[in-house]
Design a protein around this motif. Structure first.
Motif, PDB file in Angstrom:
ATOM      1  N   LEU A  87      -8.082   2.667   2.621  1.00  0.00           N
ATOM      2  CA  LEU A  87      -9.431   3.275   2.271  1.00  0.00           C
ATOM      3  C   LEU A  87     -10.476   3.113   2.759  1.00  0.00           C
ATOM      4  N   ASN A 137     -10.836   4.768  -7.893  1.00  0.00           N
ATOM      5  CA  ASN A 137      -9.785   4.147  -8.310  1.00  0.00           C
ATOM      6  C   ASN A 137      -8.388   5.283  -8.506  1.00  0.00           C
ATOM      7  N   HIS A 192      -1.570  -3.748   5.304  1.00  0.00           N
ATOM      8  CA  HIS A 192      -1.547  -2.485   4.668  1.00  0.00           C
ATOM      9  C   HIS A 192      -0.224  -1.513   5.381  1.00  0.00           C
ATOM     10  N   ALA A 248      -0.127  -2.100  -4.437  1.00  0.00           N
ATOM     11  CA  ALA A 248      -1.261  -2.831  -3.679  1.00  0.00           C
ATOM     12  C   ALA A 248      -1.780  -3.946  -5.599  1.00  0.00           C
ATOM     13  N   GLY A 281       0.650  -1.176   0.004  1.00  0.00           N
ATOM     14  CA  GLY A 281      -0.005   0.074   0.074  1.00  0.00           C
ATOM     15  C   GLY A 281       0.851   1.377   0.063  1.00  0.00           C
ATOM     16  N   GLU A 293      -7.641   0.873  -3.616  1.00  0.00           N
ATOM     17  CA  GLU A 293      -6.073   1.016  -3.898  1.00  0.00           C
ATOM     18  C   GLU A 293      -5.576   1.303  -5.489  1.00  0.00           C
ATOM     19  N   LEU A 313      -3.688   8.884  -4.986  1.00  0.00           N
ATOM     20  CA  LEU A 313      -4.401   8.402  -3.949  1.00  0.00           C
ATOM     21  C   LEU A 313      -5.794   8.603  -4.155  1.00  0.00           C
ATOM     22  N   SER A 364     -14.856  -1.243   0.625  1.00  0.00           N
ATOM     23  CA  SER A 364     -13.699  -1.090   0.088  1.00  0.00           C
ATOM     24  C   SER A 364     -12.636  -1.507   1.408  1.00  0.00           C
TER      25      SER A 364
END
Length: 337
Positions: free
Chosen positions: A223, A303, A183, A142, A130, A272, A320, A219
């Motif tokens: 995020l 995205n 992450h 990712a 991430g 991500e 991001l 998600s």
């Protein structure tokens, strides 16, 4: 319930499972030493501090510092799993899977199928993944969409310390190979964790972190917190959002997603990974195929752009998905006529 950081939930779960089962072993680069330490019981336990203290408790036969060779780490994990051990193999960064794809994709993922179910491969492959950590294009990706597309692998992305504890214990006790994606921007996040030494979360069961009637937001990972912030803001305006934390992408909890969309009629997936062949595209296609009659607006996926991840902090932030971008997508599906 105890309160602990995400990284501490990783360490404590591994330690508990190593105490419970002598066949559980750990291997990876710098998991004993790391960051210039001399190694041994005083070592920090890797660059993420996710194996701190394990060497002192379990020794060099069960906590193994490896050469800098991802293919060797994965090959050793495959052999250990086939020999009756339960290896927990760490890749320092998920970006390095390319070096060991043959071992993961063409060997570990296929052993049970190739041998007609007569063998098992209980290997856990842990990876830090991430962006948001300013680690540039080769250390910030990712990769879940690549691994989710490989039959034979279970893919796990815990978001909270409690989910780390419950999902990692399930992964270690599973008889099939599990990719466990942590992450890196969540390692310092704290949360309550159940004290039950047998607390486990089954794969394929998503978590509903917010409930609402107007929009479904799907998600995972870093995020998810952005999505929760959007849901909380919109709730003050009388707009209700179902926020679904997938927890696992393989198996995927299709039922929870479809049940939610049948109520809300609107879907926003926040992912991500880059947009092409992404998890977001996959879930949007799933809903379009199986819940089309319930849709009140076209599904949307938020995205990053289809580019390498920039190093500059300002550009990485722009790259991001953000709270503002997620909110704009939610408002777009709400305003569709």
């Amino acid at each position: 319930m105890a309160k602990m950081m995400y990284r501490d939930a990783v360490v404590s779960t591994i330690a508990e499972e190593m105490e419970r089962d002598e066949n559980v072993v750990c291997l990876g680069e710098d998991i004993v030493g790391g960051m210039g330490t001399p190694g041994g019981p005083e070592a920090i336990g890797g660059i993420w501090s996710t194996s701190t203290g394990l060497f002192g408790k379990f020794g060099a036969d069960r906590v193994i510092d490896t050469p800098i060779s991802e293919s060797a780490i994965m090959g050793a994990a495959a052999g250990l799993a086939l020999s009756g051990k339960r290896p927990i193999a760490e890749l320092m960064f998920a970006d390095f899977i390319g070096v060991s794809l043959d071992q993961i994709w063409n060997q570990i993922a296929k052993f049970r199928y190739m041998f007609g179910g007569k063998t098992k491969c209980p290997a856990v492959i842990r990876m830090a993944y991430g962006a948001g950590y300013n680690a540039a294009a080769q250390h910030s990706q990712a990769v879940h969409q690549i691994l989710t597309g490989m039959p034979g692998l279970k893919v796990v992305l815990p978001t909270t310390p409690a989910d780390v504890k419950g999902l990692l214990r399930t992964a270690i006790r599973d008889d099939d190979p599990v990719i466990f994606l942590e992450h890196k921007a969540l390692y310092g996040v704290s949360g309550e964790v159940p004290d039950d030494p047998d607390f486990m979360i089954p794969f394929g069961h998503a978590r509903l972190s917010r409930a609402g009637q107007d929009v479904t937001i799907v998600s995972t990972g870093l995020l998810l917190g952005f999505c929760e912030a959007v849901a909380d803001k919109l709730a003050a305006e009388g707009i209700g959002c179902d926020v679904i934390d997938l927890r696992t992408t393989s198996p995927l909890d299709e039922e929870t997603i479809l049940d939610s969309v049948e109520v809300t009629g609107r879907l926003v997936v926040v992912d991500e990974a880059p947009p092409r062949c992404s998890l977001g595209a996959d879930i949007c296609a799933l809903v379009a195929e199986k819940a089309f009659a319930s849709l009140k607006a076209p599904p949307l996926s938020v995205n990053p752009p289809h580019t390498p991840i920039p190093f500059a902090r300002e550009l990485e932030s722009a790259y991001l998905p953000s709270i503002d971008k997620i909110e704009a997508a939610v408002r777009k599906v709400l305003g569709y006529r």
